[in-house]
Design an enzyme around this catalytic site. Structure first.
Site, short mmCIF file in Angstrom:
data_model
loop_
_atom_site.label_atom_id
_atom_site.label_comp_id
_atom_site.label_asym_id
_atom_site.label_seq_id
_atom_site.Cartn_x
_atom_site.Cartn_y
_atom_site.Cartn_z
CE LYS A 113 -40.39 -25.19 27.11
NZ LYS A 113 -41.75 -24.78 26.39
CE LYS A 199 -34.70 -20.52 24.28
NZ LYS A 199 -35.91 -21.19 24.04
CE LYS A 202 -42.53 -16.56 27.16
NZ LYS A 202 -43.71 -16.43 26.49
P1 TYM Z 1 -42.62 -18.57 23.03
O1 TYM Z 1 -43.60 -18.11 23.84
O2 TYM Z 1 -41.65 -19.54 23.72
O3 TYM Z 1 -41.98 -17.70 22.33
C1 TYM Z 1 -42.38 -16.74 21.55
C2 TYM Z 1 -41.70 -16.21 20.21
O4 TYM Z 1 -40.32 -15.71 20.98
C3 TYM Z 1 -39.35 -16.46 20.41
N1 TYM Z 1 -38.06 -16.65 21.23
C4 TYM Z 1 -36.88 -15.83 20.92
N2 TYM Z 1 -36.29 -15.40 19.95
C5 TYM Z 1 -35.14 -14.84 20.14
N3 TYM Z 1 -34.51 -15.18 21.16
C6 TYM Z 1 -34.81 -15.66 22.25
N4 TYM Z 1 -34.17 -15.80 23.27
C7 TYM Z 1 -36.43 -16.21 22.16
N5 TYM Z 1 -37.11 -16.78 23.02
C8 TYM Z 1 -38.14 -16.97 22.48
C9 TYM Z 1 -39.61 -17.49 19.84
O5 TYM Z 1 -39.13 -18.24 19.00
C10 TYM Z 1 -41.23 -17.42 19.55
O6 TYM Z 1 -41.25 -17.12 18.10
N6 TYM Z 1 -44.11 -22.79 20.64
C11 TYM Z 1 -44.16 -21.15 20.74
C12 TYM Z 1 -45.66 -20.53 20.52
C13 TYM Z 1 -46.40 -21.09 19.61
C14 TYM Z 1 -46.40 -20.60 18.06
C15 TYM Z 1 -47.57 -21.50 17.56
C16 TYM Z 1 -45.50 -19.94 17.31
C17 TYM Z 1 -47.71 -21.92 19.76
N7 TYM Z 1 -48.09 -22.29 18.53
C18 TYM Z 1 -47.61 -21.18 16.42
C19 TYM Z 1 -45.74 -19.82 16.17
C20 TYM Z 1 -46.91 -20.59 15.47
C21 TYM Z 1 -43.63 -20.81 21.92
O7 TYM Z 1 -43.37 -21.35 22.80
O8 TYM Z 1 -43.10 -19.70 22.07
#
Ligand code: TYM
Length: 336
Positions: A113, A199, A202
């Protein structure tokens, strides 16, 4: 027996895509009755990259409504907004002060990022995984269901908790519970529609690279029609030369609920002209019930507010206990 605790979250940056769904939310739903679940909308994380204040609140509602539309059941789960529980920010600060800087500099997501941000990398972007650790540790989560891309952040969370326990705890009583990641085999890494080696994300500026949960049937059709393929006839999994083919077959399996062997047998003779309409119809049909439920929830005035209000109350009670325990261990003078 007391059920194990689960915590997870998604950032409210726009819509959710099928990577978020198959990598995370679908697994939350499938396993929810076995656990005591906390699912938060991580809006504090959403400002670690430049954000739009005009849409943040609305996006937060969208994600909370999508949790419910995807099947999160309030009988088993608490849904809340991260910024409504101030213990998240407070614990993040305390953890910051025991986390070595070089642990954060090693994080792959930060490096990826940061490259995109150029000169504008915020301290928040570097610190993002510490806030994530706070999210998890506050709820004494046993399991954290996430996609593959979050694995390194989970390992960091475990290291931070162990370090705090080691420095300030004693053998008989650990201050923070060490959580474990829960990463499903299928759907843990959904790839972009326009590049099977990167991947689905968003933050990809090209909307054609992903299918969002709220995309219309026409848009889904257009995206699948335009997605990247190859000139080879016959569709097969696991060919390193054909990452798009592997991804699209995997998606077909996920949307249809068919096993890898079933999909392989069904599609081995197919060309793209036959497969793409099949994938399109299957995706549209699978997303339809989620989209309908989402509309219903959004139309019910006041409902989401009441869900998020009671979620905040429940989350606060648990989070504040952990925060107090950490502050005591660190030697703080209690409020007078
Ligand atoms: P975020 O918002 O980027 O993504 C949310 C969840 O979606 C999963 N994910 C994917 N899984 C499979 N293929 C993909 N292409 C893909 N893109 C995203 C992510 O692994 C995630 O599970 N840091 C985290 C949010 C967060 C969090 C937490 C998660 C903040 N605090 C505590 C668990 C526990 C994030 O940015 O996810």
């Amino acid at each position: 027996m007391k059920r194990q605790r689960v915590l997870s979250g998604v950032q409210p940056t726009g819509n959710l895509h099928i990577g978020n769904y198959f990598g995370a939310i679908r697994n939350w739903v499938e396993n929810q009755s076995n656990y005591d679940n906390f699912f938060c909308v991580v809006d504090l994380h959403a400002i670690t990259v430049p954000h739009n204040p005009q849409t943040l609140a609305e996006d937060t509602y969208t994600i909370a409504a999508l949790y419910l539309a995807c099947g999160i059941d309030l009988e088993y789960a608490t849904i809340f907004v991260q910024s409504h529980v101030s213990a998240h920010s407070e614990l993040a600060w305390l953890l910051n002060c025991i986390t070595p800087l070089n642990w954060l500099e090693r994080m792959i997501q930060f490096k990826e990022k940061a490259v995109k941000q150029g000169e504008n990398v915020s301290v928040g972007l570097l610190d993002y995984p510490v806030l994530m650790a706070a999210d998890i540790l506050l709820y004494e989560a046993d399991k954290v269901p996430v996609g593959e891309d979050q694995k390194q952040h989970l390992e960091l969370t475990r290291d931070i908790a162990a370090r705090l326990n080691d420095k300030f705890g004693n053998k008989d009583e650990q201050i923070l519970k060490i959580p474990a990641p829960l990463i499903s085999k299928e759907g843990a890494r959904v790839m972009s529609l326009t590049d099977g080696t990167s991947k689905m994300s968003k933050s990809d500026p090209a909307d054609l690279s992903r299918i969002n949960l709220l995309d219309s049937p026409e848009l889904i059709q257009k995206k699948i029609k335009r997605c990247k393929t190859d000139p080879v006839k016959g569709l097969t999994f696991d060919d390193p030369e054909r990452p798009e083919c592997n991804n699209l077959l995997t998606l077909y399996g996920l949307f249809s609920g068919k096993s890898k062997a079933e999909v392989a047998a069904e599609c081995e003779e197919m060309g793209w002209g036959q497969f793409k309409p099949l994938l399109t119809d299957t995706a549209i049909a699978a997303l339809k019930p989620i989209q309908e439920k989402y509309q219903q929830i959004r139309e019910e005035k006041g409902y989401l507010d009441s869900v998020l209000h009671s979620g905040k109350e429940k989350a606060q009670t648990v989070a504040n206990q952990t925060l107090l325990r950490v502050k005591n261990a660190l030697g703080y003078l209690p409020p007078l």
